[in-house]
Write an enzyme that holds these catalytic residues in place. Sequence first.
Site, PDB file in Angstrom:
ATOM      1  N   ARG A 286       1.250  16.977  12.730  1.00  0.00           N
ATOM      2  CA  ARG A 286       2.318  17.998  12.757  1.00  0.00           C
ATOM      3  C   ARG A 286       1.782  19.220  12.019  1.00  0.00           C
ATOM      4  NH1 ARG A 286       4.194  13.279  10.793  1.00  0.00           N
ATOM      5  NH2 ARG A 286       3.683  14.061   8.740  1.00  0.00           N
TER       6      ARG A 286
ATOM      7  N   THR B 152      -8.957  -5.913   3.722  1.00  0.00           N
ATOM      8  CA  THR B 152      -8.890  -4.987   2.588  1.00  0.00           C
ATOM      9  C   THR B 152      -9.919  -5.457   1.562  1.00  0.00           C
ATOM     10  OG1 THR B 152      -6.512  -4.679   2.950  1.00  0.00           O
ATOM     11  CG2 THR B 152      -7.384  -4.005   0.798  1.00  0.00           C
TER      12      THR B 152
ATOM     13  N   GLU C 180     -10.602   3.726   3.683  1.00  0.00           N
ATOM     14  CA  GLU C 180      -9.722   4.552   2.849  1.00  0.00           C
ATOM     15  C   GLU C 180     -10.054   4.286   1.393  1.00  0.00           C
ATOM     16  OE1 GLU C 180      -5.576   3.976   3.855  1.00  0.00           O
ATOM     17  OE2 GLU C 180      -5.742   5.341   5.582  1.00  0.00           O
TER      18      GLU C 180
ATOM     19  N   LYS D 145      -4.149  -2.270  10.180  1.00  0.00           N
ATOM     20  CA  LYS D 145      -4.445  -2.337   8.745  1.00  0.00           C
ATOM     21  C   LYS D 145      -4.677  -3.765   8.256  1.00  0.00           C
ATOM     22  CE  LYS D 145      -3.432   1.969   7.302  1.00  0.00           C
ATOM     23  NZ  LYS D 145      -4.315   2.769   6.426  1.00  0.00           N
TER      24      LYS D 145
ATOM     25  N   THR E 243      -4.635   6.632  -0.061  1.00  0.00           N
ATOM     26  CA  THR E 243      -5.955   7.271  -0.016  1.00  0.00           C
ATOM     27  C   THR E 243      -5.990   8.490  -0.921  1.00  0.00           C
ATOM     28  OG1 THR E 243      -6.097   6.562   2.268  1.00  0.00           O
ATOM     29  CG2 THR E 243      -7.683   8.210   1.551  1.00  0.00           C
TER      30      THR E 243
ATOM     31  N   TYR F 243       2.037   2.417  15.517  1.00  0.00           N
ATOM     32  CA  TYR F 243       2.762   2.670  14.265  1.00  0.00           C
ATOM     33  C   TYR F 243       4.190   3.171  14.437  1.00  0.00           C
ATOM     34  CZ  TYR F 243       2.490   7.822  14.005  1.00  0.00           C
ATOM     35  OH  TYR F 243       2.659   9.157  14.210  1.00  0.00           O
TER      36      TYR F 243
ATOM     37  N   ARG G 157      -8.025   3.250  13.414  1.00  0.00           N
ATOM     38  CA  ARG G 157      -7.148   4.391  13.718  1.00  0.00           C
ATOM     39  C   ARG G 157      -6.590   4.354  15.134  1.00  0.00           C
ATOM     40  NH1 ARG G 157      -5.888   5.535   8.685  1.00  0.00           N
ATOM     41  NH2 ARG G 157      -7.673   6.216   7.454  1.00  0.00           N
TER      42      ARG G 157
ATOM     43  N   HIS H  92      -4.443  13.742   0.917  1.00  0.00           N
ATOM     44  CA  HIS H  92      -4.630  12.876   2.085  1.00  0.00           C
ATOM     45  C   HIS H  92      -3.409  12.966   3.000  1.00  0.00           C
ATOM     46  CE1 HIS H  92      -5.469   9.323   4.553  1.00  0.00           C
ATOM     47  NE2 HIS H  92      -4.273   8.872   4.244  1.00  0.00           N
TER      48      HIS H  92
ATOM     49  N   ASP I 200      -8.932   0.302   1.968  1.00  0.00           N
ATOM     50  CA  ASP I 200      -7.932  -0.077   2.968  1.00  0.00           C
ATOM     51  C   ASP I 200      -8.505   0.253   4.349  1.00  0.00           C
ATOM     52  OD1 ASP I 200      -5.611  -0.554   4.426  1.00  0.00           O
ATOM     53  OD2 ASP I 200      -4.729   1.394   3.919  1.00  0.00           O
TER      54      ASP I 200
ATOM     55  N   GLU J 200      -9.121   4.096  -2.248  1.00  0.00           N
ATOM     56  CA  GLU J 200      -7.873   3.958  -3.008  1.00  0.00           C
ATOM     57  C   GLU J 200      -8.131   3.307  -4.355  1.00  0.00           C
ATOM     58  OE1 GLU J 200      -4.463   2.512  -0.963  1.00  0.00           O
ATOM     59  OE2 GLU J 200      -5.226   3.041   1.043  1.00  0.00           O
TER      60      GLU J 200
ATOM     61  N   GLU K  93      -9.943  12.245   7.964  1.00  0.00           N
ATOM     62  CA  GLU K  93      -9.893  13.606   7.430  1.00  0.00           C
ATOM     63  C   GLU K  93     -11.248  14.296   7.531  1.00  0.00           C
ATOM     64  OE1 GLU K  93      -7.718  13.363   3.398  1.00  0.00           O
ATOM     65  OE2 GLU K  93      -8.151  11.317   4.007  1.00  0.00           O
TER      66      GLU K  93
ATOM     67  N   GLN L 146      -3.885   1.675  15.100  1.00  0.00           N
ATOM     68  CA  GLN L 146      -2.798   2.219  14.268  1.00  0.00           C
ATOM     69  C   GLN L 146      -2.009   3.295  15.010  1.00  0.00           C
ATOM     70  OE1 GLN L 146      -4.279   4.107  10.699  1.00  0.00           O
ATOM     71  NE2 GLN L 146      -2.239   4.452   9.836  1.00  0.00           N
TER      72      GLN L 146
ATOM     73  N   ASP M  16       0.840  -1.202   0.000  1.00  0.00           N
ATOM     74  CA  ASP M  16       0.000   0.000   0.000  1.00  0.00           C
ATOM     75  C   ASP M  16       0.874   1.251   0.000  1.00  0.00           C
ATOM     76  OD1 ASP M  16      -2.444   1.262  -0.115  1.00  0.00           O
ATOM     77  OD2 ASP M  16      -2.602   1.468   2.053  1.00  0.00           O
TER      78      ASP M  16
END
Length: 424
Positions: free
Chosen positions: A140, A254, A196, A250, A357, A241, A234, A131, A230, A198, A371, A237, A124
């Site tokens: 950030r 799928t 997601e 994840k 995504t 991660y 969250r 995204h 996908d 994709e 998002e 994750q 992926d």
Amino acid sequence: MIDETHDPALPCWVPEAAGHPDFPIQNLPLGIFSPPGGTPRGGVAIGGYILDLGACHAAGLLDGLAEAAIDLTLDALLTQGVAARRALRSAVSRLLSGPSQPALLHRATECSVHLPMSVGDYTDFYAGIHHATNVGRLLRADVPLTPNYKWMPLGYHGRASTVRPSGAPLRRPNGQRKRATDAEPSFGPSRNLDYELELGIWIGTGHATDAPMPIGEAASHIAGFCLLNDWSARDIQGWEYQPLGPFLGKSFFTTISPWIVTPEALAPFRAAQPTRPTDDPQPLPYLWDEADQAGGALGLTLEIWIRTAAMRAAGMPPHRLARSSALDLYWTPAQLVAHHASNGCNLRSGDLLGSGTISSATQGSEGSLLELTRGGREPFALAGGESRRFLEDGDEVTLTGHAVRDGFATIGFGPCVGTVLSAA
Ligand code: MN
């Protein structure tokens, strides 16, 4: 290459194939299906029907070109590459525009669909720049994109064993979850289940270990495209991660649309890769090909729809969550493939790549709930009075994708559907 198979006036004897939103005669996507009581075999989606390639071959039709499609996957057919694909497309187009032969068809609603290829490996990517920017901003605010983003396609190795065709229900995963306010993690059902949107890329012709793959050859390894959801937990994750990346948040599931839309079907919808802003770095030579930049992108409109259990019970139609464009991928499919092969790792027939995504720049184009609801902070209102931060049990999520151009028949991928079941 645009030829007679793209003619918008081409006749077709299959009922209601003309003007079908996904599968008119100009598309002819390939898949693996089982007719009622029958074994898996190759087929072509046409209107609301499936053309049985096994039956065609048994009847001596299609000039023997469908022989490799009489198998449990399309690997043997699609490893042959573009010439074989194009020859089969021409023969199927002639068959479906010639005299009527209804015995070769099955009603799609009476058939089951399977994975079209073996999916030995699934990778992926993260090529949807809006995204990546939207998600980066949540983490950030000042520097949303990492310094490597515009130099190379970023990706991770996904889990092939849980790729499933549209319609297969997914179970909410269990895992370690830890909210910002929690002192310690707990184990249980994910509270922040997401989708997601994709594009999936199928590898047709494999590529040997250690062999160079010039970017000009990369597109010839692509057998076609699908939609790919996908699914992402969250909370799992977010806790797991760092430092090694996505894992159990994840790998649980799928979903793909089961029909492979070929590069030949998409020829009229090829587009130039959008010009990079002048401040962006020039990609290194192994990722740069003028022909790929001139026509290696895909003009596709992609949409996400939700129907909750309450909406189904009330007979309400799905509610659209977002609409975006595949032109908002920062890297072309050929660049993803060339980068994947650049370290000497082989690619195999049946490998599946996800684009990342796909969100566009505007509100209403967010390819994930992460998002759309700003990390779950701003609930999204649905028709019928419900709202969502993340997915609830019983939610049915459908991805759709279409290629539209004046002077050509609209083609699509068919739906990519999954419904959320409660955790085990
Ligand atoms: Mn993804």
